[in-house]
Design a protein around this motif. Structure first.
Motif, PDB file in Angstrom:
ATOM      1  N   HIS A  76       0.998  -1.248   0.044  1.00  0.00           N
ATOM      2  CA  HIS A  76       0.115   0.024  -0.038  1.00  0.00           C
ATOM      3  C   HIS A  76       0.973   1.467  -0.135  1.00  0.00           C
ATOM      4  N   GLY A  77       0.150   2.330  -0.078  1.00  0.00           N
ATOM      5  CA  GLY A  77       0.909   3.760  -0.037  1.00  0.00           C
ATOM      6  C   GLY A  77       0.820   4.401  -1.163  1.00  0.00           C
ATOM      7  N   THR A  78       1.441   6.176  -0.981  1.00  0.00           N
ATOM      8  CA  THR A  78       1.419   6.615  -2.237  1.00  0.00           C
ATOM      9  C   THR A  78       2.557   6.174  -3.380  1.00  0.00           C
ATOM     10  N   PRO A  79       3.695   5.868  -2.865  1.00  0.00           N
ATOM     11  CA  PRO A  79       4.785   5.384  -3.988  1.00  0.00           C
ATOM     12  C   PRO A  79       4.213   4.365  -4.923  1.00  0.00           C
ATOM     13  N   VAL A  80       3.571   3.332  -4.578  1.00  0.00           N
ATOM     14  CA  VAL A  80       2.675   2.455  -5.445  1.00  0.00           C
ATOM     15  C   VAL A  80       1.831   3.139  -6.371  1.00  0.00           C
ATOM     16  N   MET A  81       0.891   3.818  -5.812  1.00  0.00           N
ATOM     17  CA  MET A  81      -0.019   4.611  -6.172  1.00  0.00           C
ATOM     18  C   MET A  81       0.680   5.295  -7.352  1.00  0.00           C
ATOM     19  N   VAL A  82       1.744   5.988  -7.342  1.00  0.00           N
ATOM     20  CA  VAL A  82       2.103   6.980  -8.066  1.00  0.00           C
ATOM     21  C   VAL A  82       3.057   6.089  -9.260  1.00  0.00           C
ATOM     22  N   THR A  83       3.823   5.249  -8.975  1.00  0.00           N
ATOM     23  CA  THR A  83       4.105   4.265  -9.824  1.00  0.00           C
ATOM     24  C   THR A  83       3.394   3.700 -11.082  1.00  0.00           C
ATOM     25  N   ALA A  84       2.154   3.185 -10.335  1.00  0.00           N
ATOM     26  CA  ALA A  84       1.381   2.471 -11.188  1.00  0.00           C
ATOM     27  C   ALA A  84       0.456   3.620 -12.074  1.00  0.00           C
ATOM     28  N   ARG A  85       0.334   4.787 -11.808  1.00  0.00           N
ATOM     29  CA  ARG A  85      -0.093   6.039 -12.599  1.00  0.00           C
ATOM     30  C   ARG A  85       0.702   6.081 -13.709  1.00  0.00           C
ATOM     31  N   LYS A  86       1.845   6.283 -13.536  1.00  0.00           N
ATOM     32  CA  LYS A  86       3.139   6.650 -14.431  1.00  0.00           C
ATOM     33  C   LYS A  86       3.021   5.419 -15.523  1.00  0.00           C
ATOM     34  N   GLN A  87       2.828   4.008 -14.786  1.00  0.00           N
ATOM     35  CA  GLN A  87       2.921   3.147 -15.919  1.00  0.00           C
ATOM     36  C   GLN A  87       1.622   2.810 -16.583  1.00  0.00           C
ATOM     37  N   GLY A  88       0.596   3.469 -16.064  1.00  0.00           N
ATOM     38  CA  GLY A  88      -0.748   3.418 -16.897  1.00  0.00           C
ATOM     39  C   GLY A  88      -1.182   1.938 -16.580  1.00  0.00           C
ATOM     40  N   VAL A  89      -1.011   1.519 -15.152  1.00  0.00           N
ATOM     41  CA  VAL A  89      -1.726   0.231 -14.708  1.00  0.00           C
ATOM     42  C   VAL A  89      -2.301   0.640 -13.687  1.00  0.00           C
ATOM     43  N   SER A  90      -3.179  -0.097 -13.170  1.00  0.00           N
ATOM     44  CA  SER A  90      -3.654  -0.053 -11.792  1.00  0.00           C
ATOM     45  C   SER A  90      -2.745  -0.562 -10.704  1.00  0.00           C
ATOM     46  N   PRO A  91      -2.978  -0.046  -9.484  1.00  0.00           N
ATOM     47  CA  PRO A  91      -2.257  -0.632  -8.555  1.00  0.00           C
ATOM     48  C   PRO A  91      -2.069  -2.016  -8.270  1.00  0.00           C
ATOM     49  N   GLU A  92      -3.184  -2.795  -8.466  1.00  0.00           N
ATOM     50  CA  GLU A  92      -3.284  -4.238  -8.269  1.00  0.00           C
ATOM     51  C   GLU A  92      -2.525  -4.938  -9.244  1.00  0.00           C
ATOM     52  N   GLU A  93      -2.515  -4.102 -10.596  1.00  0.00           N
ATOM     53  CA  GLU A  93      -1.605  -4.907 -11.325  1.00  0.00           C
ATOM     54  C   GLU A  93      -0.214  -4.862 -11.229  1.00  0.00           C
ATOM     55  N   LEU A  94       0.190  -3.535 -10.713  1.00  0.00           N
ATOM     56  CA  LEU A  94       1.501  -3.523 -10.487  1.00  0.00           C
ATOM     57  C   LEU A  94       1.937  -4.342  -9.283  1.00  0.00           C
ATOM     58  N   ILE A  95       1.240  -4.449  -8.292  1.00  0.00           N
ATOM     59  CA  ILE A  95       1.699  -5.251  -6.984  1.00  0.00           C
ATOM     60  C   ILE A  95       1.607  -6.740  -7.495  1.00  0.00           C
ATOM     61  N   GLU A  96       0.845  -6.976  -8.257  1.00  0.00           N
ATOM     62  CA  GLU A  96       0.870  -8.471  -8.714  1.00  0.00           C
ATOM     63  C   GLU A  96       2.248  -8.879  -9.453  1.00  0.00           C
ATOM     64  N   LYS A  97       2.684  -8.100 -10.110  1.00  0.00           N
ATOM     65  CA  LYS A  97       3.758  -8.020 -11.082  1.00  0.00           C
ATOM     66  C   LYS A  97       5.104  -8.468 -10.162  1.00  0.00           C
ATOM     67  N   MET A  98       4.915  -7.505  -9.205  1.00  0.00           N
ATOM     68  CA  MET A  98       6.049  -7.300  -8.530  1.00  0.00           C
ATOM     69  C   MET A  98       5.957  -8.457  -7.402  1.00  0.00           C
ATOM     70  N   ASN A  99       5.027  -8.916  -7.051  1.00  0.00           N
ATOM     71  CA  ASN A  99       4.986 -10.183  -6.061  1.00  0.00           C
ATOM     72  C   ASN A  99       5.600 -11.418  -6.835  1.00  0.00           C
ATOM     73  N   GLU A 100       5.172 -11.442  -8.447  1.00  0.00           N
ATOM     74  CA  GLU A 100       5.825 -12.623  -8.797  1.00  0.00           C
ATOM     75  C   GLU A 100       7.360 -12.432  -9.016  1.00  0.00           C
ATOM     76  N   GLU A 101       7.773 -10.939  -9.338  1.00  0.00           N
ATOM     77  CA  GLU A 101       9.373 -10.894  -9.335  1.00  0.00           C
ATOM     78  C   GLU A 101      10.107 -11.305  -8.070  1.00  0.00           C
ATOM     79  N   HIS A 102       9.318 -10.916  -7.183  1.00  0.00           N
ATOM     80  CA  HIS A 102       9.894 -10.927  -5.594  1.00  0.00           C
ATOM     81  C   HIS A 102      10.075 -12.353  -5.338  1.00  0.00           C
ATOM     82  N   ARG A 103       8.786 -13.256  -5.564  1.00  0.00           N
ATOM     83  CA  ARG A 103       9.070 -14.413  -5.334  1.00  0.00           C
ATOM     84  C   ARG A 103       9.924 -15.180  -5.830  1.00  0.00           C
ATOM     85  N   ARG A 104       9.946 -14.989  -7.394  1.00  0.00           N
ATOM     86  CA  ARG A 104      11.080 -15.621  -8.145  1.00  0.00           C
ATOM     87  C   ARG A 104      12.623 -15.406  -7.738  1.00  0.00           C
TER      88      ARG A 104
END
Ligand SMILES: [Zn+2]
Ligand SMILES: [Zn+2]
Length: 543
Positions: free
Chosen positions: A52-80
């Motif tokens: 959660h938080g502003t940095p995730v929200m702002v990055t998602a806006r910049k990438q043109g994706v939803s915060p949920e999409e962004l955190i999903e992708k990062m979760n996969e990367e972190h797990r790997r």
């Protein structure tokens, strides 16, 4: 007696990639958890992405994706990344989960009922263009102390002074560079000072390292301040119950993520949540970095107390990573991402090296590149793996791969190596990994000296049976070393188990032996570090 232990590492933030600085903590925790599991304890390792938080929200806006999409992708990367460094969680979850929402609301309501939440009107910067309140890090301007331009709203990178964003000169929004306005709104605060006495009592029971306790005592002396646990919309997070546009500050629900991850795992594995978070017989260990001490040693136990949960057994705090004695740096190429490291080097090198450097204190851990190469090559490859490679292939090729009995002249050597298990186990338990590795290397030195003296590569030509005995002694010690190193090097241990053709080793297998046993085919257990690859990794990390 079997202990029941719940272990956590700090939750990595979903806005960034894992780097070798983060890995100090995850490797440290993973070694400790693997050790506990080898001891037969009922130990479980929980983690999650902090989403959660502003940095995730702002990055998602910049990438043109939803915060949920962004955190999903990062979760996969972190797990790997974690998986490829052999860090094995029992559950790796996300703070953006229904369980976490439920616990956050529950804890907040309990704190509110207890009279520990107060409302205050505060003034903050607001960007009318981005239509959001700006956290300190999203405001830039002139440092009020030295006048340096382009500094963050909370601290100056030039003169290192810290200040409040309202004191900064010529403020601007770091996202769109427009001039923000000041706006007031009502925020919710957690009245931490209500817990001062209970926190002190709790800390008196050996919860943190002594140097941490001294720092906490300074904070107690200054008096514990109210903590702002709310943020205004728009905010990516959980809405505060009974409000329209207020959200829990990311730092409120982040540690609650430890519970949510446990609950999620319990539902899957048929275990009871209460046996971990209510039963005082269970041990709870949080591994964290020294930068988040305030949150974990004060806010977090106070929240648990206020909501009627049990408090942690111990908070294990570590220092930061330096590389060649300096802060990790993008210009020097020492800010190395986990993935970049893996493109060039074996993860086992880093696990081994961090183990060589980690103690139970909070001092920083230095990764000296030259030392890294020489320790891995001389100890891990030269002393430990070498013990197996000097005799394994010979036994297989010339003596049907069958071990014999332990020769008279090796009995005390092996007994000494076996008896060391008590001191090594104690060092693991105390998180004194560097001292454990030192003990392990001493055993390997003795064993190598024994081989030098017995020269099986010479005696094999004249006395096969005597040679078989010498090799049996060396392999017995190698087997013990594999047990001792298994928490640090699980992959190495698994390869060694295959080579020795034995079942996965637990700590109790120290009492067993490898006499009259047929080993498997020898395969190289670990390669030497190639300095050219280390250099390539640093070159590619340079910006
Ligand atoms: Zn300054
Ligand atoms: Zn803006």
């Amino acid at each position: 007696m079997k202990r029941k232990i719940l272990v956590t590492s700090a939750l990595p933030y979903a806005n960034g990639q894992i780097h070798i600085g983060h890995l100090v903590e995850y490797i440290q925790t993973d070694i400790w958890v693997r050790f506990q599991k080898m001891m037969g304890n009922d130990c479980h390792y929980m983690c999650a992405d902090d989403t959660h938080g502003t940095p995730v929200m702002v990055t998602a806006r910049k990438q043109g994706v939803s915060p949920e999409e962004l955190i999903e992708k990062m979760n996969e990367e972190h797990r790997r990344d974690f998986g490829d460094f052999h860090i094995e969680f029992d559950n790796y979850y996300t703070t953006n989960s229904p369980e976490n929402r439920e616990f956050a609301e529950y804890i907040y309501m309990k704190l509110k009922e207890g009279g520990h939440i107060v409302e205050k009107e505060i003034e903050q910067f607001y960007c009318e263009k981005d239509r959001m309140f700006l956290p300190d890090r999203f405001i830039k301007g002139k440092c009020p102390r030295c006048g340096a331009p382009d500094q963050y709203g909370d601290s100056c990178e030039l003169c290192s002074s810290t200040y409040s964003p309202v004191d900064i000169g010529e403020p601007f929004c770091s996202i769109c560079r427009s001039v923000p306005v000041r706006k007031t709104s009502v925020h919710y605060f957690f009245r931490l000072k209500n817990f001062t006495e209970r926190l002190k009592e709790w800390l008196d029971k050996d919860r943190v390292q002594p140097e941490v306790r001294r720092k906490l005592d300074e904070w107690f002396q200054e008096g514990l301040r109210d903590w702002d646990i709310s943020r205004d919309a728009p905010y990516f997070g959980f809405k505060i119950p009974d409000t329209e546009d207020k959200f829990f500050y990311v730092w409120l629900d982040a540690p609650i993520g430890y519970m949510a991850s446990t609950a999620n795992w319990c539902a899957r594995s048929g275990r009871s949540f209460d046996e971990f978070w209510r039963d005082e017989d269970t041990e709870i260990y949080h591994f964290i970095g020294k930068d988040i001490m305030y949150f974990h040693c004060l806010f977090w136990p106070a929240m648990l107390m206020g909501a009627g949960f049990r408090t942690p057994t111990r908070i294990c705090i570590h220092g930061f990573l330096t590389v060649n004695g300096e802060k990790m740096s993008k210009s020097r190429g020492t800010f190395i991402n986990a993935r970049k490291y893996l493109e060039h080097l074996d993860p086992q090198y880093l696990r081994y090296y961090y183990a060589c450097k980690l103690g139970s204190g909070v001092s920083d851990v230095d990764l000296s590149i030259d030392d890294f190469i020489s320790r891995v090559n001389s100890d891990m490859v030269g002393k430990i793996a070498n013990l197996a490679s000097r005799v394994g292939p010979m036994l297989k090729k010339k003596m049907d791969g069958k071990t014999g009995s332990i020769p008279e002249d090796a009995v005390s050597l092996i007994e000494d190596a076996r008896n060391k298990n008590i001191v090594i186990a104690d060092l693991y338990e105390q998180r004194e990994f560097s001292r454990a590795v030192k003990e392990i290397c001493q055993i390997a030195d003795e064993a190598n000296r024994y081989l030098e003296k017995k020269e099986p590569w010479v005696t094999v030509k004249t006395d096969a049976e005597k040679t078989r005995q010498t090799i049996t002694a060396a392999l017995e010690i190698f087997r013990l070393l594999t047990i001792y190193l298994k928490p640090v090097l699980p992959q190495f241990a698994s390869d060694a188990e295959k080579f020795l053709k034995i079942e996965p080793l637990a700590w109790a297998d120290i009492e067993r032996s490898i006499v009259d046993h047929e080993i498997g085919d020898f395969k190289h257990l670990i390669q030497r570090v190639d300095p050219a690859k280390v250099n390539a990794m640093i070159d590619e990390s340079r910006e």
